[in-house]
Motif scaffolding. Structure first.
Motif, PDB file in Angstrom:
ATOM      1  N   GLN A 149      61.857   5.006 -41.314  1.00  0.00           N
ATOM      2  CA  GLN A 149      63.224   5.489 -41.115  1.00  0.00           C
ATOM      3  C   GLN A 149      63.255   6.212 -39.772  1.00  0.00           C
ATOM      4  O   GLN A 149      62.708   7.303 -39.627  1.00  0.00           O
ATOM      5  CB  GLN A 149      63.635   6.442 -42.234  1.00  0.00           C
ATOM      6  CG  GLN A 149      65.023   7.072 -42.039  1.00  0.00           C
ATOM      7  CD  GLN A 149      66.154   6.066 -42.168  1.00  0.00           C
ATOM      8  OE1 GLN A 149      66.315   5.428 -43.197  1.00  0.00           O
ATOM      9  NE2 GLN A 149      66.938   5.922 -41.115  1.00  0.00           N
ATOM     10  N   ALA A 150      63.853   5.575 -38.765  1.00  0.00           N
ATOM     11  CA  ALA A 150      63.920   6.167 -37.428  1.00  0.00           C
ATOM     12  C   ALA A 150      65.024   7.213 -37.375  1.00  0.00           C
ATOM     13  O   ALA A 150      66.017   7.131 -38.105  1.00  0.00           O
ATOM     14  CB  ALA A 150      64.174   5.087 -36.384  1.00  0.00           C
ATOM     15  N   ASP A 151      64.852   8.195 -36.482  1.00  0.00           N
ATOM     16  CA  ASP A 151      65.815   9.299 -36.415  1.00  0.00           C
ATOM     17  C   ASP A 151      67.153   8.880 -35.808  1.00  0.00           C
ATOM     18  O   ASP A 151      68.086   9.671 -35.772  1.00  0.00           O
ATOM     19  CB  ASP A 151      65.233  10.499 -35.664  1.00  0.00           C
ATOM     20  CG  ASP A 151      64.858  10.190 -34.226  1.00  0.00           C
ATOM     21  OD1 ASP A 151      65.131   9.063 -33.756  1.00  0.00           O
ATOM     22  OD2 ASP A 151      64.285  11.075 -33.556  1.00  0.00           O
ATOM     23  N   PHE A 152      67.260   7.617 -35.333  1.00  0.00           N
ATOM     24  CA  PHE A 152      68.554   7.149 -34.845  1.00  0.00           C
ATOM     25  C   PHE A 152      69.254   6.275 -35.891  1.00  0.00           C
ATOM     26  O   PHE A 152      70.216   5.574 -35.600  1.00  0.00           O
ATOM     27  CB  PHE A 152      68.408   6.394 -33.512  1.00  0.00           C
ATOM     28  CG  PHE A 152      67.387   5.284 -33.518  1.00  0.00           C
ATOM     29  CD1 PHE A 152      67.737   3.998 -33.878  1.00  0.00           C
ATOM     30  CD2 PHE A 152      66.069   5.542 -33.144  1.00  0.00           C
ATOM     31  CE1 PHE A 152      66.809   2.975 -33.877  1.00  0.00           C
ATOM     32  CE2 PHE A 152      65.133   4.526 -33.130  1.00  0.00           C
ATOM     33  CZ  PHE A 152      65.497   3.240 -33.503  1.00  0.00           C
ATOM     34  N   GLY A 153      68.749   6.326 -37.137  1.00  0.00           N
ATOM     35  CA  GLY A 153      69.473   5.739 -38.250  1.00  0.00           C
ATOM     36  C   GLY A 153      69.107   4.322 -38.625  1.00  0.00           C
ATOM     37  O   GLY A 153      69.879   3.668 -39.342  1.00  0.00           O
ATOM     38  N   TYR A 154      67.934   3.848 -38.193  1.00  0.00           N
ATOM     39  CA  TYR A 154      67.547   2.471 -38.529  1.00  0.00           C
ATOM     40  C   TYR A 154      66.377   2.497 -39.502  1.00  0.00           C
ATOM     41  O   TYR A 154      65.396   3.201 -39.292  1.00  0.00           O
ATOM     42  CB  TYR A 154      67.163   1.710 -37.265  1.00  0.00           C
ATOM     43  CG  TYR A 154      66.899   0.227 -37.494  1.00  0.00           C
ATOM     44  CD1 TYR A 154      67.850  -0.594 -38.092  1.00  0.00           C
ATOM     45  CD2 TYR A 154      65.698  -0.351 -37.100  1.00  0.00           C
ATOM     46  CE1 TYR A 154      67.619  -1.943 -38.293  1.00  0.00           C
ATOM     47  CE2 TYR A 154      65.447  -1.707 -37.287  1.00  0.00           C
ATOM     48  CZ  TYR A 154      66.417  -2.495 -37.888  1.00  0.00           C
ATOM     49  OH  TYR A 154      66.180  -3.831 -38.086  1.00  0.00           O
ATOM     50  N   HIS A 155      66.484   1.693 -40.566  1.00  0.00           N
ATOM     51  CA  HIS A 155      65.484   1.635 -41.615  1.00  0.00           C
ATOM     52  C   HIS A 155      64.908   0.234 -41.639  1.00  0.00           C
ATOM     53  O   HIS A 155      65.643  -0.749 -41.783  1.00  0.00           O
ATOM     54  CB  HIS A 155      66.134   1.973 -42.968  1.00  0.00           C
ATOM     55  CG  HIS A 155      65.153   2.257 -44.057  1.00  0.00           C
ATOM     56  ND1 HIS A 155      65.519   2.378 -45.389  1.00  0.00           N
ATOM     57  CD2 HIS A 155      63.807   2.442 -44.032  1.00  0.00           C
ATOM     58  CE1 HIS A 155      64.443   2.624 -46.119  1.00  0.00           C
ATOM     59  NE2 HIS A 155      63.400   2.659 -45.318  1.00  0.00           N
ATOM     60  N   VAL A 156      63.585   0.097 -41.489  1.00  0.00           N
ATOM     61  CA  VAL A 156      62.955  -1.222 -41.453  1.00  0.00           C
ATOM     62  C   VAL A 156      61.570  -1.151 -42.073  1.00  0.00           C
ATOM     63  O   VAL A 156      60.905  -0.111 -42.041  1.00  0.00           O
ATOM     64  CB  VAL A 156      62.874  -1.745 -39.991  1.00  0.00           C
ATOM     65  CG1 VAL A 156      61.910  -0.907 -39.157  1.00  0.00           C
ATOM     66  CG2 VAL A 156      62.506  -3.221 -39.943  1.00  0.00           C
ATOM     67  N   GLY A 157      61.144  -2.252 -42.669  1.00  0.00           N
ATOM     68  CA  GLY A 157      59.803  -2.340 -43.232  1.00  0.00           C
ATOM     69  C   GLY A 157      58.916  -3.225 -42.373  1.00  0.00           C
ATOM     70  O   GLY A 157      59.410  -4.078 -41.623  1.00  0.00           O
TER      71      GLY A 157
END
Length: 216
Positions: A149-157
């Motif tokens: 979960q990046a602090d600029f709002g992107y969630h990726v696996g």
């Protein structure tokens, strides 16, 4: 030197449940602060080379020879990235200088603390962000799965297998394919990584140049 073979995927509400079902074991959570460097002319990233400072240590990610040649093989392989990870600072410095072709000689001492070589090679930070990462492992397969979960709002696996340079990339790709299948991942389009999204939002000109060169 190791080679990172990786496939990204989009997380959803069922991801944690799926991980539990396939026997993935959580091995920890951490906050990762990354800084990425390049010249103002993008000498490194336009060659798909990524100079990163993470946890006070330097890393340079370079595409493998197979990836550079464009030989992807089967469709499943095209969903993955393959990068050599260089962590020796003298080697990083040498490779960066070869790409930038600087005439000026740098006398930097290759210590983690001395960063004078950055300015001498005209390297500046173009991306900086923090990621909350939860990591899982499939011990019997040598596979690691990270949920970011990046602090600029992107969630990726990310499904990742590390091999030694010259190791069996096809075996690593097969492990990733099987893991993706167990997780129920479908689709034949490569999922955007954190850097893709960060640059598109914050540095569209840089992003457009990388797109035009088929880097991203």
């Amino acid at each position: 030197m190791s080679v990172e073979v990786e496939r990204k995927f989009l997380c959803n509400a069922d991801t944690l449940k799926k991980l539990e079902e396939i026997g993935a074991v959580c091995v920890g959570q951490q906050q990762i602060h990354d800084q990425y460097f390049d010249t103002p002319e993008f000498h490194l990233t336009l060659r798909d080379m990524w100079l990163r400072k993470r946890k006070g240590c330097w890393e340079l990610k370079c595409p493998t020879a197979e990836a550079q040649s464009g030989k992807q093989g089967e469709a499943a392989a095209s969903l993955c990235t393959r990068y050599k990870e260089i962590t020796s600072l003298p080697e990083i410095h040498l490779r960066v200088k070869e790409v930038i072709k600087q005439d000026r000689e740098s006398e930097a001492g290759f210590s983690q603390e001395d960063e004078s070589w950055l300015s001498k090679l005209d390297l500046v930070c173009f991306a900086e962000f923090t990621t909350a990462r939860c990591s899982f492992t499939l011990k019997e397969e040598g596979v690691q799965i990270d949920l970011d979960q990046a602090d600029f709002g992107y969630h990726v696996g990310e499904i990742e297998v590390l091999i030694s340079e010259g190791g069996d990339e096809q075996a690593a790709l097969e492990k990733i394919r099987k893991t993706a299948e167990k997780l129920g991942l479908t689709g034949d389009q490569r999922v955007k990584g954190k850097m893709d999204v960060y640059l598109k939002r914050n540095h569209p000109e840089h992003y457009a140049k990388l797109l035009s060169e088929h880097i991203l």
